[in-house]
Scaffold this motif. Structure first.
Motif, short mmCIF file in Angstrom:
data_model
loop_
_atom_site.label_atom_id
_atom_site.label_comp_id
_atom_site.label_asym_id
_atom_site.label_seq_id
_atom_site.Cartn_x
_atom_site.Cartn_y
_atom_site.Cartn_z
N VAL A 153 0.86 -1.30 0.04
CA VAL A 153 0.05 -0.13 0.14
C VAL A 153 0.96 1.23 -0.19
O VAL A 153 0.58 2.27 -0.86
N ASN A 154 1.96 1.36 0.86
CA ASN A 154 2.89 2.27 0.83
C ASN A 154 3.30 2.72 -0.66
O ASN A 154 3.48 4.11 -1.01
N ALA A 155 3.71 1.65 -1.28
CA ALA A 155 4.40 1.73 -2.40
C ALA A 155 3.46 2.49 -3.50
O ALA A 155 3.61 3.20 -4.23
N PHE A 172 13.69 1.68 -2.11
CA PHE A 172 14.99 2.75 -1.99
C PHE A 172 14.72 4.14 -2.39
O PHE A 172 15.25 4.99 -1.98
N GLU A 173 13.84 4.14 -3.59
CA GLU A 173 13.60 5.67 -4.11
C GLU A 173 12.71 6.28 -2.99
O GLU A 173 12.99 7.48 -2.97
N GLY A 185 12.41 10.33 1.19
CA GLY A 185 11.65 11.09 2.41
C GLY A 185 11.86 10.22 3.61
O GLY A 185 11.14 10.44 4.78
N GLY A 186 12.99 9.62 3.60
CA GLY A 186 13.32 8.77 4.78
C GLY A 186 13.80 9.78 6.02
O GLY A 186 14.20 10.91 5.69
N ASP A 187 13.78 9.39 7.12
CA ASP A 187 13.90 10.18 8.21
C ASP A 187 15.74 10.00 8.95
O ASP A 187 15.90 10.57 9.82
N LYS A 246 19.38 7.54 3.92
CA LYS A 246 18.83 8.32 2.96
C LYS A 246 19.85 8.44 1.80
O LYS A 246 19.86 7.98 0.80
N ALA A 247 21.26 8.80 2.28
CA ALA A 247 22.39 8.85 1.31
C ALA A 247 22.53 7.63 1.02
O ALA A 247 22.76 7.54 -0.36
N TRP A 248 22.58 6.32 1.58
CA TRP A 248 22.84 5.17 1.11
C TRP A 248 21.82 4.58 0.50
O TRP A 248 22.24 4.07 -0.83
N ALA A 249 20.69 4.70 0.57
CA ALA A 249 19.47 4.32 -0.40
C ALA A 249 19.67 5.09 -1.73
O ALA A 249 19.67 4.62 -2.74
#
Length: 180
Positions: free
Chosen positions: A33-35, A145-146, A151-153, A158-161
């Motif tokens: 659902v999140n995707a 990963f996108e 929007g990761g916290d 986030k940089a690694w993704a």
């Protein structure tokens, strides 16, 4: 099943995320659902899903080295090498950035079921199913990963993704070429 997914989407979009329990957010990630909604995964969901995805890539590719044709084996070896490296990077990030997430030691039930199904196959059937699963797994990984990179916290994750995205997209392209 479509009704359940639509109901889940309706419930999640109707309630602010801040009032949903953490487990509901995880269900949203696990069900896709999140995707669909483009919602960034929580740090816990991202780390867990990235780790399970990496384990699946390695385990299914090790099986492909035993059962695949030459092209499948060559692809599988690249997946093993790349995903072992990525798994080690993730483990190091979790430790160094003091991220309070326990990395899973085993596959989740969905990935384990897929592995069990792959183990039942040989020859052309195995090659076809393995490559189909690789396409699906890499589409899911690219989405995960996108969404976290945007929007990761956790800044380090986030940089690694974001750093991993080009490689994951390349893996997806390689799998799609084998799928023809």
């Amino acid at each position: 099943m479509k009704t359940l997914k639509l109901l889940t989407v309706a419930l999640i979009t109707a309630a602010p995320l801040s009032v949903l329990p953490a487990a509901a957010q995880s269900v949203g990630e696990q069900t896709g659902v999140n995707a669909v909604l483009g919602v960034s995964p929580s740090t816990t969901d991202f780390v867990t899903q990235a780790a399970v995805s990496g384990m699946f890539e390695i385990q299914s590719s090790e099986l492909a080295l035993e059962r695949g044709d030459a092209a499948t084996k060559a692809f599988a070896q690249q997946m093993i090498t790349a995903h072992r490296k990525a798994s080690e990077e993730l483990k190091g990030l979790v430790a160094s950035a003091n991220i309070n997430v326990t990395l899973p030691a085993t596959l989740d039930s969905a990935h384990q079921e897929t592995m069990d199904d792959l183990r039942k196959l040989q020859g052309a059937e195995f090659n076809e199913e393995y490559i189909d699963e690789q396409v699906d797994a890499h589409e899911d990984a690219v989405s995960l990963f996108e969404r976290y990179a945007k929007g990761g916290d956790n800044a380090a994750l986030k940089a690694w993704a974001a750093k991993m995205l080009p490689e994951l997209k390349h893996h997806l392209d390689m799998a799609k070429k084998l799928d023809k």
